[in-house]
Structures are given as C-alpha cells and as structure tokens.
Scaffold this motif. Structure first.
Motif, mmCIF file in Angstrom:
data_model
loop_
_atom_site.group_PDB
_atom_site.id
_atom_site.type_symbol
_atom_site.label_atom_id
_atom_site.label_comp_id
_atom_site.label_asym_id
_atom_site.label_seq_id
_atom_site.Cartn_x
_atom_site.Cartn_y
_atom_site.Cartn_z
ATOM 1 N N CYS A 176 21.935 -8.148 -13.084
ATOM 2 C CA CYS A 176 22.586 -6.839 -13.243
ATOM 3 C C CYS A 176 21.901 -5.675 -12.524
ATOM 4 N N ALA A 177 21.022 -5.928 -11.594
ATOM 5 C CA ALA A 177 20.454 -4.824 -10.825
ATOM 6 C C ALA A 177 21.570 -4.140 -10.044
ATOM 7 N N GLY A 178 21.708 -2.832 -10.199
ATOM 8 C CA GLY A 178 22.783 -2.107 -9.543
ATOM 9 C C GLY A 178 22.378 -1.478 -8.223
ATOM 10 N N LEU A 179 21.130 -1.721 -7.821
ATOM 11 C CA LEU A 179 20.606 -1.117 -6.592
ATOM 12 C C LEU A 179 19.726 -2.113 -5.870
ATOM 13 N N ILE A 180 19.892 -2.218 -4.564
ATOM 14 C CA ILE A 180 18.914 -2.878 -3.706
ATOM 15 C C ILE A 180 18.284 -1.783 -2.854
ATOM 16 N N PHE A 181 16.962 -1.714 -2.875
ATOM 17 C CA PHE A 181 16.276 -0.725 -2.054
ATOM 18 C C PHE A 181 15.363 -1.441 -1.071
ATOM 19 N N VAL A 182 15.565 -1.172 0.222
ATOM 20 C CA VAL A 182 14.746 -1.742 1.288
ATOM 21 C C VAL A 182 13.599 -0.778 1.552
ATOM 22 N N LEU A 183 12.370 -1.227 1.292
ATOM 23 C CA LEU A 183 11.205 -0.347 1.354
ATOM 24 C C LEU A 183 10.282 -0.730 2.502
ATOM 25 N N GLY A 184 10.305 0.083 3.566
ATOM 26 C CA GLY A 184 9.333 -0.051 4.635
ATOM 27 C C GLY A 184 8.171 0.891 4.378
ATOM 28 N N HIS A 185 7.180 0.883 5.246
ATOM 29 C CA HIS A 185 6.050 1.799 5.048
ATOM 30 C C HIS A 185 5.365 2.101 6.370
ATOM 31 N N SER A 186 4.670 3.203 6.409
ATOM 32 C CA SER A 186 3.936 3.611 7.610
ATOM 33 C C SER A 186 2.769 2.661 7.869
ATOM 34 N N ASP A 187 2.317 2.627 9.101
ATOM 35 C CA ASP A 187 1.165 1.814 9.488
ATOM 36 C C ASP A 187 1.378 0.346 9.136
ATOM 37 N N CYS A 188 2.600 -0.145 9.315
ATOM 38 C CA CYS A 188 2.938 -1.523 8.964
ATOM 39 C C CYS A 188 2.386 -2.488 10.011
ATOM 40 N N GLY A 189 1.555 -3.415 9.572
ATOM 41 C CA GLY A 189 0.951 -4.366 10.494
ATOM 42 C C GLY A 189 1.971 -5.258 11.167
ATOM 43 N N ALA A 190 3.018 -5.630 10.434
ATOM 44 C CA ALA A 190 4.053 -6.475 11.013
ATOM 45 C C ALA A 190 4.795 -5.750 12.132
ATOM 46 N N VAL A 191 5.121 -4.491 11.893
ATOM 47 C CA VAL A 191 5.815 -3.716 12.920
ATOM 48 C C VAL A 191 4.905 -3.507 14.126
ATOM 49 N N LYS A 192 3.643 -3.212 13.880
ATOM 50 C CA LYS A 192 2.701 -3.018 14.990
ATOM 51 C C LYS A 192 2.555 -4.295 15.806
ATOM 52 N N ALA A 193 2.544 -5.438 15.137
ATOM 53 C CA ALA A 193 2.458 -6.712 15.852
ATOM 54 C C ALA A 193 3.703 -6.942 16.698
ATOM 55 N N ALA A 194 4.863 -6.582 16.162
ATOM 56 C CA ALA A 194 6.111 -6.754 16.898
ATOM 57 C C ALA A 194 6.160 -5.846 18.123
ATOM 58 N N VAL A 195 5.691 -4.624 17.962
ATOM 59 C CA VAL A 195 5.666 -3.678 19.083
ATOM 60 C C VAL A 195 4.697 -4.154 20.161
ATOM 61 N N ALA A 196 3.535 -4.644 19.737
ATOM 62 C CA ALA A 196 2.514 -5.072 20.692
ATOM 63 C C ALA A 196 2.905 -6.341 21.435
ATOM 64 N N SER A 197 3.656 -7.225 20.775
ATOM 65 C CA SER A 197 3.970 -8.523 21.373
ATOM 66 C C SER A 197 5.364 -8.599 21.986
#
Length: 250
Positions: free
Chosen positions: A143-164
């Motif tokens: 019965c959860a009425g909300l899905i919230f997608v939570l990203g964050h600053s200084d994300c290592g995964a995003v930095k790895a994707a940008v670098a590679s």
C-alpha cells in the motif's frame, strides 16, 4: 538550470516490453492485494499514516527539513511501534529507490521510523529487474502510495559513469550512460566543456533521477496505479553539504 529542466529527456530502454509482460502476467494476482488488504489508513500501527500520495511526499519533505536543521523527531522507533509492526505487519506509506551510498540512509534523511519506508538500494539508484519488482511489491501489496527516486551529490556511481563513458564492465555503471550522454549534451549546449566532470556529474545525477522516474511511470508495473491516482512517482537529489533533498519532479 532552467534549460536543464526543460530539456528533452532521452528515455532509456531499461524495461523491455517482453520481460515486463511476462512479469506482469506472473504477478497479476498481486494487483488484487490492495483491494484485499484492510484500509491502510486505519491499520492499528499506522493511525497517522499520510492519507494520499501527495501527503506522503509532503511527509518526506517535512522530515527532510527536520533532518537538515538537526530537529529530527525520530518517529516510530519505540517499543510500542516495534511490537505493533511485529504483530500486525508493515504498511509503509512510501517506497524509496536510493543509492547504496552509506552517507544517504533514507530513513534518517527523511526522518522516518520503523515501518514507514519500503527501501530498495543500488549503486546509482537505477531501477531494473529485481529492484523494480521490489518497488512493485511495496506499492501493490504493501500500500505504499509514493515511489521516490533518491539520487545524491558526489555520487561515486555517477562519477564512474562520467569518467568511463561510453564503456564500462559493470552493468549499473552502463545503465547511467544515457544520463551521462544527455548531461554532456546539455553542458555543451550551454557553452561548457562536455569533457569536464565538474560540469557533467551534477547534471548527470539529476538527469538520472528524471530518467528513472519517467521510466517507472511508463512501465507496465506502475502505469495503472499512476493513471488511477493511487500512486505518485517523484524524485530528487540529496545534497551532502546542505542535507536537503531538492525535489526535481513530482
């Protein structure tokens, strides 16, 4: 920022139609869970539960403001709550998909307690396969009425994707490439250097949240609930420096 928000989002093919058709068929009885369950708003453990998807989002925003100002209320952590959810089960008001980063624990960031949030975590907060199924369970059955997608600053995964970019051996990094590609395009369009990680990473972080929200909204799992108003899918980015979540889309 305006041009970023108004830019066209390149939709990633995270959810293949054939796979989702099979999963939706296999899990079809779960759609009846919401009707079969007792009204979550009057559950003995959740008397103060947000009564609508919009109210659920507001509860997260309010909790985050409390967290950011060190005024947390630490709700629903006492012995009564623990015993109640043990005896009566869980009925979280929101499902969260967040990065696995240890600096961004959703229950703390949103100042929520035991049984309030149904959380799925993966590096880069990308929604595929079993994570999408987990969110589906949290919404259709719990019965959860909300899905919230939570990203964050200084994300290592995003930095790895940008670098590679555009090649990497890890799947979760490759799933971030569409957001990186769009971020590079935006940076270049605004006169910046698309090869500068300092410019690309923040935009790719936000772009990824927007992509995942829109992919979830259009998936066969969640679209019926979104269309009938029983589910809201929103997203934002947590700033490690200010402790605030910037809601990008709701």
């Amino acid at each position: 920022m305006t041009s970023f928000r108004n830019s066209l989002i390149g939709r990633r093919k995270l959810f293949q139609l054939g796979a989702y058709t099979g999963l939706a068929t296999a899990l079809k009885p779960a759609f009846r869970f919401r009707q079969a369950q007792a009204d979550c708003t009057v559950d003995p453990c959740y008397g103060d539960r947000p009564a609508s998807p919009a109210a659920a989002l507001q509860a997260l925003i309010t909790g985050n403001r409390q967290w950011s100002t060190f005024a947390q209320s630490h709700p629903n952590e006492d012995a009564v709550r623990r015993e109640c959810v043990f005896n009566h089960g869980q009925s979280p008001f929101a499902a969260i998909i967040s990065c696995s980063d240890s600096r961004v624990p959703p229950e703390l960031v949103f100042d929520q307690g035991i049984g309030d949030l149904f959380v799925a975590r993966v590096a880069g907060n990308v929604a595929t396969g079993t994570l999408s199924e987990s969110l589906y369970y949290g919404t259709s059955h719990l019965c959860a009425g909300l899905i919230f997608v939570l990203g964050h600053s200084d994300c290592g995964a995003v930095k790895a994707a940008v670098a590679s970019y555009p090649s990497h051996h890890l799947e979760f990094v490759k799933l971030l490439f569409p957001a990186v590609m769009e971020a590079r395009r935006i940076v270049e369009q605004e006169g910046g250097d698309p090869n500068d990680p300092k410019l690309v990473v923040p935009i790719a972080t936000k772009q990824n949240v927007l992509d995942v929200v829109r992919d979830l909204r259009n998936s066969s799992f969640f679209k019926p609930m979104v269309d009938n108003g029983t589910l809201l899918i929103a997203g934002g980015v947590y700033d490690l420096g200010t402790y605030l979540v910037d809601v990008l889309i709701q």
